[in-house]
Design a protein around this motif. Sequence first.
Motif: not given
Lengths: 118, 456
Positions: A16, A23, A27, A30, A56, A60, A67, B14-18, B20-21, B24, B57, B60-61
């Motif tokens: 990616f 990066f 990741m 995070v 939910k 998430t 990933f 809301d997902d911090p990992v996604f 961040k992606m 990027y 997204d 979402l919450p």
Amino acid sequence: MNSTNELTSFDFINSFSDNNKDFVLSMIDVFLEQTPNELSNMEEALHNEDWIKLSKSAHTLVTSVKFMGIFTIVDDLKSIENNCKDGVNLDEVPDTFLKVKSTCIDAIEELELKKKLF
Amino acid sequence: MGTKSSFKIFAVEDDPVFAKMLQYVLTLDPEHEVKIFGTAMDLLDNLHHKPSLVTIDYSLPDMEGEELLKRIKYQYAEVPVIVISGQERIKTAVKLLKSGAYDYITKDEDIRERLLNSINNAKKNIKLANEVEILREELSVKFDFDKTIIGNSPVIKKVFRMLEKAVNTNITVSINGETGTGKELVAKAVHFNSARKNKPFIPVNIAAIPSTLLESELFGYEKGAFTGANSRRVGKFEEANKGTIFLDEIGEMDINLQAKLLRVIQERELVRIGGNEVVKLDVRIITATHRDMAEEVKKGNFREDLYYRLLGLPIFLPPLRDRQNDVLIICKFFIDQFCKDNKMDKIVLSPDAQQKILQYSWPGNIRELKAVTELSCVMCDGEKITSEDIQFNNLNKEVDLLSQEMTLKEYTFKIVRNYLKKYDDNVLLVADKLNVGKSTIYRYLKEMEEENFQLR
């Protein structure tokens, strides 16, 4: 996906980001920061039988674990998400969650080790 | 829609990992200015900063993606919204796309390529939409009344007053005027200064389309309606929906088709040839003709009911010969325009050239004036147009003869001279054609010589 016994894999985020080391490290950070919180949220929601919240949180987390290459629990998280959302097979949810939690904890340990080797 | 130098992307995730992606991948293009929001409400609170594009997204919450999409579209319908979802549900995707989502992308391995492709396509569409908007603006400016219709004469001032009335309402407009008086230009001016200016302006020249094809051209047809109808085609009326249709040379329309046109105008709906579907119409109609339509009605060439339906606000465009000094104002306008278009220095009209222009009757009206002016700009020395640089075309020589004030003798000389030129100085033939004796021709020739009248 993993050729070894490792739980995690950076194949996807490497591809990616065109092997952008900074990066990938960010990741991992995070993920390490977010995942324990998300597991706590799920645990709390399970305890309170707040199925919508649990659904939910599972939704998430599923993206994050994909990933990080933790494919062994992707289907489990999806089943938690869908079952909780639809209110079906709720008796299976606690066991599935335990599997997810345990795998995530192992993955976190593994990632911390990998991070040191970067 | 962001600044000129940046393409503002708002992403809600809301997902911090996604998140961040997303950050990027979206910032890979230095043109992108990216802001990530954790909740739908955060995004909605910041929409007034007018993003160029939004990614949301689906789950979402605080709000479902579908609801968020509706709210964004309600405020900024033109902003493309890409929905990113962890679910691969076709039904959800279709539903969202129907609700106005620009694209639906799942969080899969190929997300980077799909997202970037989608954003690039959206950027191309935005660029095209902006270009269309700029062109529309330019068109509006081009058809400003003061740029379209030039002149100070009382007759043209009357036209201005009528145009003002036409643009402020939706009334049907019928334009009448000789050839070359600028009927289409006036029709465009009405459209591009009206509330319909951002909708289509569809001109149809009735005289230029064979009567057998006109019906399908105006009202469209369904696949298989007739031999050669291989696919559905919408007609000019449908093309003009919400805008304006300009029916030029309406007086040339076949009497049978007039009945069909009347029905469409009365019902404000049509059915394509070979079809059943009723298409509702909201079209402003502007017609034009050089004919006296009341006379055509009397002769039975044009339906009376249709005549009154189309009459609406009648605008009569006066011929140039009735517009006094306007001809010089317009001529100077054309000279300046020609010089500007051809990057030439300013050219002026000499007094004798002005006199020649004023004396001519301009049967081809503004169209002829433009052509003659442009030719004189080319023929002149580059600074000043003299009377010799102004050449009228052969079509109008007879009219030219009558347009100048001369004595009867001068008219006679001119006629004799033209005939001699036409028949290669054959005096006998000219005498025969003019039904006079050859001695009369010789006498005129002698007088012309004595009075130094130009023989050629």
